[in-house]
Design an enzyme around this catalytic site. Sequence first.
Site, PDB file in Angstrom:
ATOM      1  N   ASP A   1      47.410  39.033  28.293  1.00  0.00           N
ATOM      2  CA  ASP A   1      46.035  39.389  28.679  1.00  0.00           C
ATOM      3  C   ASP A   1      45.738  40.815  28.212  1.00  0.00           C
ATOM      4  O   ASP A   1      45.585  41.743  29.013  1.00  0.00           O
ATOM      5  CB  ASP A   1      45.871  39.266  30.195  1.00  0.00           C
ATOM      6  CG  ASP A   1      44.410  39.341  30.631  1.00  0.00           C
ATOM      7  OD1 ASP A   1      43.522  39.230  29.764  1.00  0.00           O
ATOM      8  OD2 ASP A   1      44.174  39.520  31.844  1.00  0.00           O
TER       9      ASP A   1
ATOM     10  N   GLN B   1      37.174  43.120  41.820  1.00  0.00           N
ATOM     11  CA  GLN B   1      36.248  42.565  40.851  1.00  0.00           C
ATOM     12  C   GLN B   1      35.457  43.686  40.157  1.00  0.00           C
ATOM     13  O   GLN B   1      34.954  44.591  40.792  1.00  0.00           O
ATOM     14  CB  GLN B   1      35.283  41.585  41.515  1.00  0.00           C
ATOM     15  CG  GLN B   1      35.884  40.206  41.752  1.00  0.00           C
ATOM     16  CD  GLN B   1      36.939  40.203  42.822  1.00  0.00           C
ATOM     17  OE1 GLN B   1      36.782  40.873  43.833  1.00  0.00           O
ATOM     18  NE2 GLN B   1      38.007  39.465  42.620  1.00  0.00           N
TER      19      GLN B   1
END
Length: 274
Positions: free
Chosen positions: A133, A222
Site C-alpha cells: 500500500d 479517516q
Amino acid sequence: MSVKSRRSLLFASGALLAVAAVAVPVVVGTAAADPGAAGSGNQARIVGGNQASLADHPYAVYLTDAGGNQFCGAVIVSSTSVATAAHCAKAVAKQDIRVVAGREDKRTSEGQVLGVSKVWVGQGYTDPTQGADVAVLTVRGQFDYRPAKLPDSGDAGLYAKGTQATVLGWGRIADGGARSDYLRSGEVPVVSDSECHSAYTVYDQKTMVCAGYAEGGVDACQGDSGGPLVVGDTLIGIVSFGDGCAKAGKPGVYTRVSTYAKDIEAQAKPRLLG
C-alpha cells in the site's frame, strides 16, 4: 470486524465519488476512508493528538481532488515527489489530484498547490490488507520544502517495539468527529509484529508495521491515509488501515517504508531539467 482504509470519501457537485478501497472488506479501519470527508464538513484529524507545526514537519502535505476537497495525506520524499498510500493514489484520477504543501491551516492559501504528472503504485497492490500500500506521485514543478528522510539498512532499530514515532495528518479526531483545519500530530509507540498479528490476522511483517498504545487513545483516523509516520525526520510508515480509530487492542497499521525505500527513492529522483 470491518477493516477500512483511512481515506476520505469525496463529495463533488453533490455527487458521491466512488473511491477504491474506501471500505475494504476485512480491513480494520484504514486511515484514509472518511465517510464524512471534504465536502460534507465532517472530516477531522489525528485522534488524541495535538496541533502540529510545519516548521517542525515541512514534509507533511495533503492531497485534494480538482475541487479542493482533501481526501488523503502524503509526505515529500524529494524536490519533485511525494509518497502516499496506493489506495489514495488510486482514489482519484491522476489529472485531478493536487498536492498541497506548506499549508498548515487548510483555510488559508499559503504554500503550493501542484498537479501530478506521474503515479507509481507498489507492485502487486490490490488492497491495503494485502500489503504494497505505497505510491509515489511526481508533481508538476518543484517543492519549496524539505523532504523527509528514507530509512536505510542501518535504521532497523527504528522498528523496534516501543520506539516512539509521530503520525501526522489532517484527518478525523474520532470516528464521526468534526473536520480539522490544522495539521495534527500524535505520538505512538511501535508495536511488535507478534502483537500486531494478534490484532490483525492479515498483518504481514514484511510489508506492514503497527503503532499505537494497548489502551488505545492515540491513532490516525479517516482522512489521514497516506500520511507519514516518522521517527525524528525519518519516514518509517505510511498510514494504511485500522479497526476504527484509537481502539484498545487495535493499533494503526502502516506501510513498512523500509521494504519499499529503494523503490521510493528510484521513483522520487528529481527530473533533469533540460
